[in-house]
Design an enzyme around this catalytic site. Structure first.
Site, mmCIF file in Angstrom:
data_model
loop_
_atom_site.group_PDB
_atom_site.id
_atom_site.type_symbol
_atom_site.label_atom_id
_atom_site.label_comp_id
_atom_site.label_asym_id
_atom_site.label_seq_id
_atom_site.Cartn_x
_atom_site.Cartn_y
_atom_site.Cartn_z
ATOM 1 N N ILE A 160 7.527 49.035 23.717
ATOM 2 C CA ILE A 160 8.634 49.880 23.268
ATOM 3 C C ILE A 160 8.187 50.651 22.031
ATOM 4 O O ILE A 160 7.646 50.071 21.093
ATOM 5 C CB ILE A 160 9.869 49.029 22.933
ATOM 6 C CG1 ILE A 160 10.320 48.256 24.185
ATOM 7 C CG2 ILE A 160 11.006 49.899 22.397
ATOM 8 C CD1 ILE A 160 11.442 47.274 23.930
ATOM 9 N N ILE A 164 5.035 46.554 20.397
ATOM 10 C CA ILE A 164 5.547 47.752 19.737
ATOM 11 C C ILE A 164 4.524 48.877 19.764
ATOM 12 O O ILE A 164 3.388 48.716 19.328
ATOM 13 C CB ILE A 164 5.940 47.445 18.277
ATOM 14 C CG1 ILE A 164 6.807 46.193 18.204
ATOM 15 C CG2 ILE A 164 6.654 48.644 17.675
ATOM 16 C CD1 ILE A 164 8.046 46.219 19.075
ATOM 17 N N LYS A 165 4.950 50.029 20.265
ATOM 18 C CA LYS A 165 4.068 51.185 20.350
ATOM 19 C C LYS A 165 4.090 51.968 19.035
ATOM 20 O O LYS A 165 5.155 52.390 18.571
ATOM 21 C CB LYS A 165 4.482 52.090 21.519
ATOM 22 C CG LYS A 165 4.318 51.423 22.874
ATOM 23 C CD LYS A 165 4.767 52.311 24.017
ATOM 24 C CE LYS A 165 3.721 53.345 24.369
ATOM 25 N NZ LYS A 165 4.075 54.080 25.599
ATOM 26 N N ILE A 166 2.909 52.134 18.475
ATOM 27 C CA ILE A 166 2.717 52.864 17.226
ATOM 28 C C ILE A 166 1.728 54.005 17.508
ATOM 29 O O ILE A 166 0.709 53.782 18.170
ATOM 30 C CB ILE A 166 2.137 51.934 16.133
ATOM 31 C CG1 ILE A 166 3.098 50.789 15.831
ATOM 32 C CG2 ILE A 166 1.806 52.722 14.871
ATOM 33 C CD1 ILE A 166 4.338 51.168 15.076
#
Length: 219
Positions: free
Chosen positions: A59, A87-89
């Site tokens: 996400i 977590i997408k960074i």
């Protein structure tokens, strides 16, 4: 190789989990827009589908966040909601700064929008859980390098980094082949790409030939 579904549409996700035994889900703001859902709504609906399973869900943080502190805060908030969440960074200077903090805190990070080997290596050095090179976007803009996937995989694995290479923006069965032959760990593709790739006109042709032969035997 693991197969992830790139989507935020719940009907597609449920189908892929049930029928294809998909290994993970990736999503992004564009997928959420296509599914007509805010990220909070998606989290609420996806959580019960993946809890107590091996299925990871990537996400993305708000793409408007352009400083590491804000990314870290939002990443920790989302990650705390479910153990399955990654977590997408983005692969930016601020993103890498956030990654270095988040990885030390045990937050699983998927570094997204990777378009060269240097970005991939920096992500690996700083402890990315997944590294997502985008292939389709480059190809659509006439900038596709057939060695791009293999170069990223080889560079990261040369140094024994633990990060998994997740090939993203996949558009065809050829991309699957290139990723597999390069030794990528994961590939993520849309529902439509999987549908096209799982079937083949030669398979359909062969099935029709076998049906005709079967019918002849039964006469």
């Amino acid at each position: 190789m693991l197969f992830f579904l790139d989507s935020a549409k719940l009907d597609e996700i449920e189908y892929a989990i049930k029928r294809w035994k998909i290994d993970g889900i990736t999503t992004n703001p564009r997928h959420l827009a296509n599914a007509k859902m805010k990220v909070e709504q998606f989290i609420e609906k996806i959580k019960p589908l993946v809890e107590n399973t091996h299925i990871s869900v990537s996400i993305e943080v708000n793409p408007h966040l352009n400083d590491a502190e804000s990314m870290i805060e939002e990443a920790q908030r989302i990650a705390s909601m479910c153990e399955n969440f990654v977590i997408k960074i983005p692969a930016t200077e601020a993103g890498f700064e956030a990654l270095s903090v988040l990885s030390k805190k045990g937050v699983k990070v998927n570094v997204t929008l990777v378009f060269n080997v240097v970005q991939a290596l920096q992500a690996a050095k700083l402890g990315a859980y997944y590294i997502s090179p985008f292939v389709g976007w480059k190809e659509e803009r006439g900038d596709y390098d057939v060695d791009f996937i293999s170069n990223v995989v080889r560079a990261v694995k040369n140094y024994g980094f633990k990060s998994k290479i997740l090939i993203a923006a996949v558009r065809s069965a050829r991309h699957f082949t290139e990723a597999a032959l390069a030794g990528a760990d994961i590939i993520t593709a849309s529902f439509e790409v999987y549908k096209r790739s799982f079937e083949n006109p030669y398979s359909s042709l062969g099935l029709e030939i076998f049906k005709d032969s079967w019918d002849q035997i039964q006469k």
